[in-house]
Write a protein that holds these residues in place. Structure first.
Motif, PDB file in Angstrom:
ATOM      1  N   PHE A 305       0.823  -1.206   0.000  1.00  0.00           N
ATOM      2  CA  PHE A 305       0.000   0.000   0.000  1.00  0.00           C
ATOM      3  C   PHE A 305       0.862   1.264   0.000  1.00  0.00           C
ATOM      4  O   PHE A 305       0.607   2.198  -0.762  1.00  0.00           O
ATOM      5  N   GLN A 306       1.907   1.301   0.845  1.00  0.00           N
ATOM      6  CA  GLN A 306       2.670   2.532   1.024  1.00  0.00           C
ATOM      7  C   GLN A 306       3.722   2.733  -0.058  1.00  0.00           C
ATOM      8  O   GLN A 306       3.955   3.861  -0.501  1.00  0.00           O
ATOM      9  N   TYR A 311       0.365   5.029  -1.005  1.00  0.00           N
ATOM     10  CA  TYR A 311      -0.601   5.509  -0.019  1.00  0.00           C
ATOM     11  C   TYR A 311       0.112   6.152   1.162  1.00  0.00           C
ATOM     12  O   TYR A 311       1.216   5.762   1.535  1.00  0.00           O
ATOM     13  N   ARG A 315      -4.048   6.419   4.808  1.00  0.00           N
ATOM     14  CA  ARG A 315      -4.786   5.746   3.744  1.00  0.00           C
ATOM     15  C   ARG A 315      -4.453   4.255   3.706  1.00  0.00           C
ATOM     16  O   ARG A 315      -5.315   3.429   3.408  1.00  0.00           O
ATOM     17  N   SER A 316      -3.198   3.919   3.998  1.00  0.00           N
ATOM     18  CA  SER A 316      -2.804   2.520   4.071  1.00  0.00           C
ATOM     19  C   SER A 316      -3.575   1.789   5.163  1.00  0.00           C
ATOM     20  O   SER A 316      -4.037   0.656   4.970  1.00  0.00           O
ATOM     21  N   TYR A 370      -7.607  -0.887  -6.482  1.00  0.00           N
ATOM     22  CA  TYR A 370      -7.789  -1.425  -5.128  1.00  0.00           C
ATOM     23  C   TYR A 370      -9.122  -2.154  -4.987  1.00  0.00           C
ATOM     24  O   TYR A 370      -9.180  -3.276  -4.470  1.00  0.00           O
TER      25      TYR A 370
END
Length: 560
Positions: A305-306, A311, A315-316, A370
């Motif tokens: 995610f990051q 993100y 948000r992650s 996503y």
């Protein structure tokens, strides 16, 4: 697990009179709060690490030790902590463990140096090893059987499965809107509420009869588990290293010796009857494998995610939240039907569904959406974990004598902790192999690597798009990464950084990406130092200190 499971989960022998706990549901809330604090601490600290590393001028090796030292203390002392709870008193152990964990969290949150943070993390692990088994033992004795026990363990298990994702969300909120320090300081008010509520609600309980400690068993299990956890932590740097093989082999030898000693001891630390029961032993095995898949999978899902999707920490965390919601919903539904269907069905299909979720996530790419590609795998993983966690601890502790409630509870936590160490090491090995294979088949020049990294850090365009003209290979990220410019600093802090310096959004995004990409680039294309003021390798990364002690504040990419 071939014997009838429903009898194990519902009709276990009573360990105490339920009428002695008229406020047992309020007590369950306190125990659940303690469980949540211990579980989320493992992931909330991971979110805070990039900022903590910069704020304390921490080397890459020290950053790894922030995680490793907690796992070492927690994993190695769990069985001893469980036996202390049995002999010393479970309420007393709970209160001391909770207070000690809060104090250690305060020390870590107020740390000015890396040494202070490492000491605090070690103390957190030690007190968690006392708190976790005491909490689970109190739950076991408070709910001896029937549908109340099923509901109580459903709540406790759901928190154990979903608490890690809650830690990601909470860590993202605290990191983005306050500072990394609050990822540790948040434990203080939680612990204070739990202690104030536990004093009037809990009744003291302890084992009777022979309460002498098995010192040979204590020494063997503490050193054996510590060697095993440390060996798996070092496996992230390579399975063939002498240090990895040596500590893993030493851990296995010490654990075998522990089994031999326990079989002959008159008052063993861990009675072998606790783990040799066929049904209970199967539950311990499932606990080990679940810990490996959950902690290992969540760690790399966070990196995806990051780093890959770019993100923010918040948000992650929100991207992982559907898994927690799924676990909570499924746990509520399962607690109602479990007395009718038994535990064999969910413990059989749960691992299959969780494995399907991990398999789905293994096919995601850097360009995937996503909602369409990631979310289905996260939901499948949540369904599978709910089917596992709701009945798991109930089965593992069914039929346990009150004398052994604490150490049996510790054995459940120990299997999950060891499983987490194994899972992280295995996932890292697979990740490293994939990266090495990709670099070998698709060689990339240092200049292209620097440009791609720049795009990912500063978010000019999605991965794969054309490079923005403002994202140049001659970028220098130094004092300008901090608002307010250079200030007078303590000796152990990096140039331009004080405790009150505030990172710009660009620098915040740069931290985790630069650290990982630097290591990959260094391993793939090592080169001699040049004659510049800040010597660099062929990738253009600085060599500020030998042995991995580079500081990201002076990171630069130079044209080649």
């Amino acid at each position: 697990m071939s014997s009838p499971a429903p009898a194990v989960s519902v009709s276990s022998p009573p360990l105490s009179d339920p009428a002695a706990h008229p406020r047992r549901w309020w007590l369950l809330a306190v125990l659940a709060l303690a469980q949540l604090m211990v579980v989320l601490d493992g992931t909330i600290v991971n979110i805070a690490l990039p900022k903590a590393q910069i704020a304390l001028a921490m080397s890459d090796g020290d950053r790894t030790w922030v995680v490793t030292i907690y796992a070492l203390a927690f994993g190695s002392l769990l069985l001893l902590g469980g036996r202390i709870a049995d002999y010393w008193g479970r309420k007393r152990s709970f209160l001391v463990g909770m207070a000690g964990f809060a104090l250690a969290s305060m020390v870590g949150g107020l740390a000015d140096t890396t040494t202070q943070l490492l000491i605090a993390r070690g103390l957190q692990g030690a007190f968690a090893a006392l708190l976790a088994p005491a909490s689970l033992a109190i739950l076991t004795i408070t709910f001896p059987g029937g549908t109340d026990r099923i509901k109580a363990f459903a709540v406790y298990g759901a928190i154990g499965g979903g608490g890690a994702a809650v830690g990601l969300v909470l860590g993202g909120v605290l990191t983005e809107f306050t500072s990394w320090n609050w990822c540790l300081l948040v434990n203080v008010p939680i612990a204070l509420v739990a202690i104030l509520a536990a004093i009037p609600l809990m009744e003291e309980s302890r084992a009777h009869g022979n309460t002498r400690y098995d010192l040979p068993g204590v020494i063997l299990i503490v050193t054996g588990l510590a060697s095993l956890v440390y060996g798996f932590s070092q496996a992230e740097n390579g399975w063939g290293r002498v240090e990895t093989i040596g500590f893993l082999a030493l851990g296995v030898v010490l654990l075998v010796a522990f089994v031999v000693v326990e079989a002959r001891a008159t008052n063993p630390l861990l009675p072998l009857r606790v783990v040799t029961d066929r049904v209970r032993g199967g539950a311990f095995l499932v606990s080990l494998l679940t810990g490996a898949s959950l902690l290992g999978g969540l760690f790399f899902l966070t990196l995806y995610f990051q780093i890959v999707l770019g993100y923010s920490p918040l948000r992650s965390g929100l991207a992982s939240l559907p898994m927690t919601a799924t676990i909570m919903v499924c746990a509520t539904a399962l607690s109602g039907i479990l007395p009718k269907v038994g535990v064999r069905l969910p413990l059989t299909i749960g691992p299959v569904i969780a494995a399907a979720g991990l398999a789905w996530l293994s096919f995601v790419t850097v360009h995937d959406d996503y909602v369409l590609r990631v979310l289905p795998g996260v939901i499948l993983l949540g369904i599978g974990l709910a089917a596992i966690f709701v009945p798991l601890q109930n089965v593992a502790l069914a039929g346990i004598d009150a004398h052994d409630a604490g150490v049996a509870s510790a054995a459940v936590s120990a299997t999950q902790q060891i499983g987490g160490s194994i899972g992280t090491a295995l996932f890292t090995a697979l990740y490293t192999a994939a990266i090495s294979s990709d670099l070998a088949s698709n060689p990339v020049t240092p200049t292209v690597q620097a440009r791609r990294l720049c795009e990912r850090v500063f978010g000019r365009l999605p991965l794969g798009g054309r490079a923005d003209p403002a994202c140049r290979p001659d970028l220098v990220l130094h004092d300008q990464a901090f608002e307010g410019g250079p200030r007078r600093r303590p000796r152990d802090r990096a140039p331009g950084l004080t405790r009150r310096s505030r990172m710009t959004p660009a620098a915040e995004r740069a931290g985790p990406v630069m650290g990982l990409t630097q290591e990959i680039c260094r391993a793939a294309q090592p080169g001699p130092r040049n004659s510049a003021a800040v010597p660099t390798n062929r990738c253009g990364f600085p060599e500020l200190a030998p042995g991995g002690g580079r500081r990201m504040l002076a990171w630069t990419t130079r044209p080649h």
